[in-house]
Design an enzyme around this catalytic site. Sequence first.
Site, short mmCIF file in Angstrom:
data_model
loop_
_atom_site.label_atom_id
_atom_site.label_comp_id
_atom_site.label_asym_id
_atom_site.label_seq_id
_atom_site.Cartn_x
_atom_site.Cartn_y
_atom_site.Cartn_z
N ILE A 51 55.44 79.44 35.35
CA ILE A 51 54.22 80.25 36.10
C ILE A 51 52.97 80.11 35.84
O ILE A 51 52.96 80.45 34.18
CB ILE A 51 54.32 82.25 36.66
CG1 ILE A 51 55.75 81.47 37.23
CG2 ILE A 51 53.88 82.21 37.03
CD1 ILE A 51 56.14 83.09 37.61
N ASP A 52 52.02 79.08 36.03
CA ASP A 52 50.82 78.80 35.35
C ASP A 52 50.35 80.49 35.74
O ASP A 52 50.46 81.75 35.92
CB ASP A 52 50.14 77.51 36.03
CG ASP A 52 49.10 78.00 36.92
OD1 ASP A 52 49.45 79.33 37.91
OD2 ASP A 52 49.15 77.12 37.87
#
Lengths: 80, 410
Positions: A40-41
């Site tokens: 997840i960024d």
Amino acid sequence: MAQMTEQEILAGIGKIVNEITGVPASEVTPEKNFVDDLDIDSLSMVEIAVAAQDEFGVEIPDDQLKHLKTVKDVINFIQS
Amino acid sequence: MSTDQVRVVVTGLGATTPLGGDVASTWSALLAGRSGVRDLTTDWVDSVPVKFAAVAAVDPTEVLPRPEARRLDRAEQFALVAAREAWKDSGIEKVDPERLGVVVGSGIGGITTILAAYDTFKERGWQRLSPYTVPMLMPNGAAGWIGIEVGARAGVHATVSACATGAESIGYAIEMIRSGRADVVVAGGTEAAIHPLNIGSFSAMRAMSLRNDEPERASRPWDKNRDGFVLGEGSGIVVLESEEHARARGAHVYAVAAGVGYSADAHHIAQPEPTGAGVMLAMRRALQDARLAPEDIRHVNAHATSTPAGDVVETIAIKEVVGGHPLVTSTKSMTGHLLGGAGGIESVFTVLALQERVVPATINVDDLDDGVEVDIVRRDPRELPGGRIAAINNSFGFGGHDVAVAFTSV
């Protein structure tokens, strides 16, 4: 609001993460690291934090957000 | 110009339009003469004088996974859907990323994102803005996402020239391959502008059809009773490739992207130049660039948007530059006007016309306007001859942009 159990919070986070990133809720378990394990960024983390604020009624300031590395960190933050 | 110029071919097609969610369904609807224009049922329709539009046949959020769709503007969603189809259609399995480019533009960009985000900002504060707001509203967003999707590192570009955007993108892509910067380029245009502000603004220009009682009959290029364009949405994308690269992998080649001509009117920011001089210049340059003679051109997919001002002068330019013999059509009679997406879908249609040897008819031309002296295809589709033939896709845009892309059959 009555204190939520860890299991309830975990289910809530799983739902949010799935909605925002498509990662199956079942993969969102306490030991998982958002970046390394769930891919997840940082932009999506912002979305998750805002959604978590709505869901759990807990403000997550930016300087706290960067310390929330794992799902368990978020659960602890919400319970504290 | 050198005589051993790199030839550029079309090896993949993708589209999502008011007529269908892909190329095949769109093309069969065009040949059937079906209109993609329908009544708007949105809650804001009472605030604007135009009550209809050519809404995409397949909503992109039904096709894309939800987490992906929520971080894309609708224009980006259309572009990604069309690009995936085109890429799959090309059959490319492996390409050197440094030899792969993208040129995909939009006329307006992420305008629905901008407007919705501003509402969120005013009502709930900056903290509630999606962190994807900026990449959603920027007009190069679609190109960027497609570049990430296919892994394009030779360069990702977004040309912006209003309703000439899609054609200009394809022209730029041809030049990218010819100049040696890339072997493969994904190119086209996209638009998602069905929003009351846009309809209101175009209405303020008196540019849109007000035929509210007959939406399907509203887009009627060259008809005496045309009263403006019909707003459409969607995307058309092509995969362009150097002929050498395509042949080496045994690709199916739809057509040759033979050349492009650009010009500008230098006349008025929104009105067409009344003698057609700019259009003629663009078409002449396309012929020159493609090394084609006027008699080679057997089909023109015209820009003709159904506005009183532009349609006839384009035909005068066509007759002057290539003659009265080509089969001329305006597919906007069925798709509506996709603005920055128009040149994308219409290049797809031009390529298919050459491959299938058939030109879709322009619908709703009940009473051909005076001064139209080219062969407009009406009522039923018409066949193109065999052998090596060529066709032109015209696209013009506010700002005075004129673009003509020439394709030849294989």
